[in-house]
Scaffold this motif. Structure first.
Motif, short mmCIF file in Angstrom:
data_model
loop_
_atom_site.label_atom_id
_atom_site.label_comp_id
_atom_site.label_asym_id
_atom_site.label_seq_id
_atom_site.Cartn_x
_atom_site.Cartn_y
_atom_site.Cartn_z
N GLU A 32 0.87 -1.17 0.00
CA GLU A 32 0.00 0.00 0.00
C GLU A 32 0.90 1.22 0.00
O GLU A 32 1.68 1.43 0.94
CB GLU A 32 -0.90 -0.05 1.23
CG GLU A 32 -1.88 1.11 1.33
CD GLU A 32 -1.28 2.30 2.02
OE1 GLU A 32 -0.83 3.22 1.30
OE2 GLU A 32 -1.25 2.32 3.25
N TYR A 34 -0.04 4.65 -0.74
CA TYR A 34 -0.68 5.97 -0.83
C TYR A 34 -0.78 6.69 0.51
O TYR A 34 -0.96 7.91 0.54
CB TYR A 34 -2.07 5.87 -1.49
CG TYR A 34 -3.06 4.99 -0.76
CD1 TYR A 34 -3.85 5.48 0.27
CD2 TYR A 34 -3.21 3.66 -1.12
CE1 TYR A 34 -4.76 4.68 0.92
CE2 TYR A 34 -4.12 2.85 -0.47
CZ TYR A 34 -4.89 3.36 0.55
OH TYR A 34 -5.78 2.55 1.20
N THR A 35 -0.70 6.01 1.64
CA THR A 35 -0.76 6.71 2.93
C THR A 35 0.63 7.11 3.40
O THR A 35 0.77 8.07 4.15
CB THR A 35 -1.43 5.86 4.02
OG1 THR A 35 -0.71 4.64 4.19
CG2 THR A 35 -2.87 5.54 3.65
N SER A 58 -3.39 0.81 -5.20
CA SER A 58 -3.91 2.16 -5.13
C SER A 58 -4.93 2.25 -3.99
O SER A 58 -5.34 1.23 -3.42
CB SER A 58 -4.58 2.55 -6.44
OG SER A 58 -5.76 1.79 -6.64
N ARG A 59 -5.36 3.46 -3.68
CA ARG A 59 -6.40 3.63 -2.66
C ARG A 59 -7.67 2.88 -3.05
O ARG A 59 -8.31 2.24 -2.21
CB ARG A 59 -6.70 5.12 -2.49
CG ARG A 59 -7.73 5.41 -1.40
CD ARG A 59 -8.02 6.89 -1.29
NE ARG A 59 -6.87 7.64 -0.82
CZ ARG A 59 -6.58 7.83 0.47
NH1 ARG A 59 -7.36 7.30 1.40
NH2 ARG A 59 -5.53 8.55 0.82
N GLU A 60 -8.01 2.92 -4.36
CA GLU A 60 -9.22 2.24 -4.81
C GLU A 60 -9.11 0.72 -4.62
O GLU A 60 -10.09 0.06 -4.29
CB GLU A 60 -9.48 2.57 -6.28
CG GLU A 60 -9.91 4.01 -6.54
CD GLU A 60 -8.77 5.01 -6.39
OE1 GLU A 60 -7.58 4.60 -6.50
OE2 GLU A 60 -9.05 6.20 -6.14
N GLU A 63 -9.69 0.33 -0.67
CA GLU A 63 -10.91 0.84 -0.05
C GLU A 63 -12.18 0.47 -0.80
O GLU A 63 -13.23 0.28 -0.18
CB GLU A 63 -10.81 2.36 0.09
CG GLU A 63 -9.70 2.81 1.03
CD GLU A 63 -9.66 4.31 1.22
OE1 GLU A 63 -10.45 5.01 0.56
OE2 GLU A 63 -8.85 4.79 2.03
N SER A 89 -3.69 4.33 9.93
CA SER A 89 -4.70 4.81 8.99
C SER A 89 -5.96 3.97 9.09
O SER A 89 -5.89 2.74 9.15
CB SER A 89 -4.16 4.76 7.56
OG SER A 89 -5.16 5.06 6.62
N THR A 91 -8.00 3.24 6.85
CA THR A 91 -8.19 2.37 5.69
C THR A 91 -7.69 0.96 5.96
O THR A 91 -8.25 -0.02 5.47
CB THR A 91 -7.49 2.96 4.44
OG1 THR A 91 -7.79 2.16 3.30
CG2 THR A 91 -5.98 3.01 4.62
#
Length: 250
Positions: A32, A34-35, A58-60, A63, A89, A91
């Motif tokens: 992951e 993106y964070t 990706s975030r998508e 999540e 996070s 997520t």
């Protein structure tokens, strides 16, 4: 089995021995990115180090459509790599809940987090931090002011604020940019901007940069490459002040 593995703060040397052992034995490895990011390494070096192909998410992917992650975890050992410490996070917490709902066993292997590293590098005492906030890059007509509200409430309670800076695919926010945005937020909300900041760059590296001072001072400070993070201190305890004077040029 879905195991969330913290990578630590900066480079491949930050992962724990427990985390390294699990990743090397995993059937599938996801990252992951993106964070948070490890700025002291890259994907190629990580794949060589772990001896594994790594799928970047990706975030998508996490999540909105985590079906592949959960399917792989239901069938074998999955390592889900995260910069810093897992579950900081929400997520990640959401993904663990989804896995549990699907009957998939989960576990966490912890590592160093910026939330604790800030205390060590700045000397600000960890129990004196209030709610944290994130400063995003403004986009079009979108300019949220929630961060300055959080900072103002914390200062009113005599609590420090940890301020995370935006990370995007093509850019990472830097301390001078963040201070400009916070000052703009304060003007829009009709409140005084913070009088004191602590800026930290590349926590976990051999040569992190730590500087304390006014917004005008830190906007002129060369912090070097990302990742950057900010703290807004409340009233300083004498030991906190001495620490910042000794190690951050206050």
């Amino acid at each position: 089995m879905l195991t969330f593995v913290g990578l630590g703060l900066y480079d491949l040397g930050d992962i724990t021995l427990k985390g390294l052992t699990y990743v090397k034995s995993a059937d599938v490895v996801f990252l992951e990115a993106y964070t948070s990011r490890l700025m002291g390494t890259d994907l190629t070096a990580m794949e060589v180090f772990f001896g594994k192909e790594i799928r970047v998410l990706s975030r998508e992917d996490v999540e909105q459509d985590p079906a592949e992650i959960l399917e792989r975890a239901a069938a074998g050992r999955v390592a889900f790599l995260i910069g810093g410490d897992p579950m900081v996070s929400t997520t990640h917490a959401d993904l663990r809940i989804r896995a549990a709902a699907a009957g998939i066993e989960t576990s966490i292997i912890h590592a160093a987090s910026i939330s604790s590293a800030v205390c060590g590098l700045s000397g600000l005492q960890n129990y004196r931090f209030g709610k944290s906030c994130s400063v995003p890059f403004p986009a079009g007509g979108w300019f949220p002011t929630t961060p300055i509200d959080t900072i103002t409430v914390n200062l009113g309670l005599n609590l420090h604020t940890l301020v995370y800076l935006d990370i995007q695919d093509d850019r990472c926010m830097r301390i001078p940019e963040a201070i400009e945005i916070i000052e703009d937020m304060a003007e829009r909300r009709g409140v005084e901007p913070p009088a004191l900041y602590v800026g930290i760059a590349r926590a976990g590296s051999e040569h992190p940069v730590v500087a304390a001072g006014s917004g005008s001072k830190l906007k002129e400070t060369d912090f070097g490459p990302p990742l950057h993070v900010l703290a807004v201190p409340a009233d300083l305890h004498p030991v906190e002040r001495e620490y910042l004077e000794t190690f951050a040029g206050l």
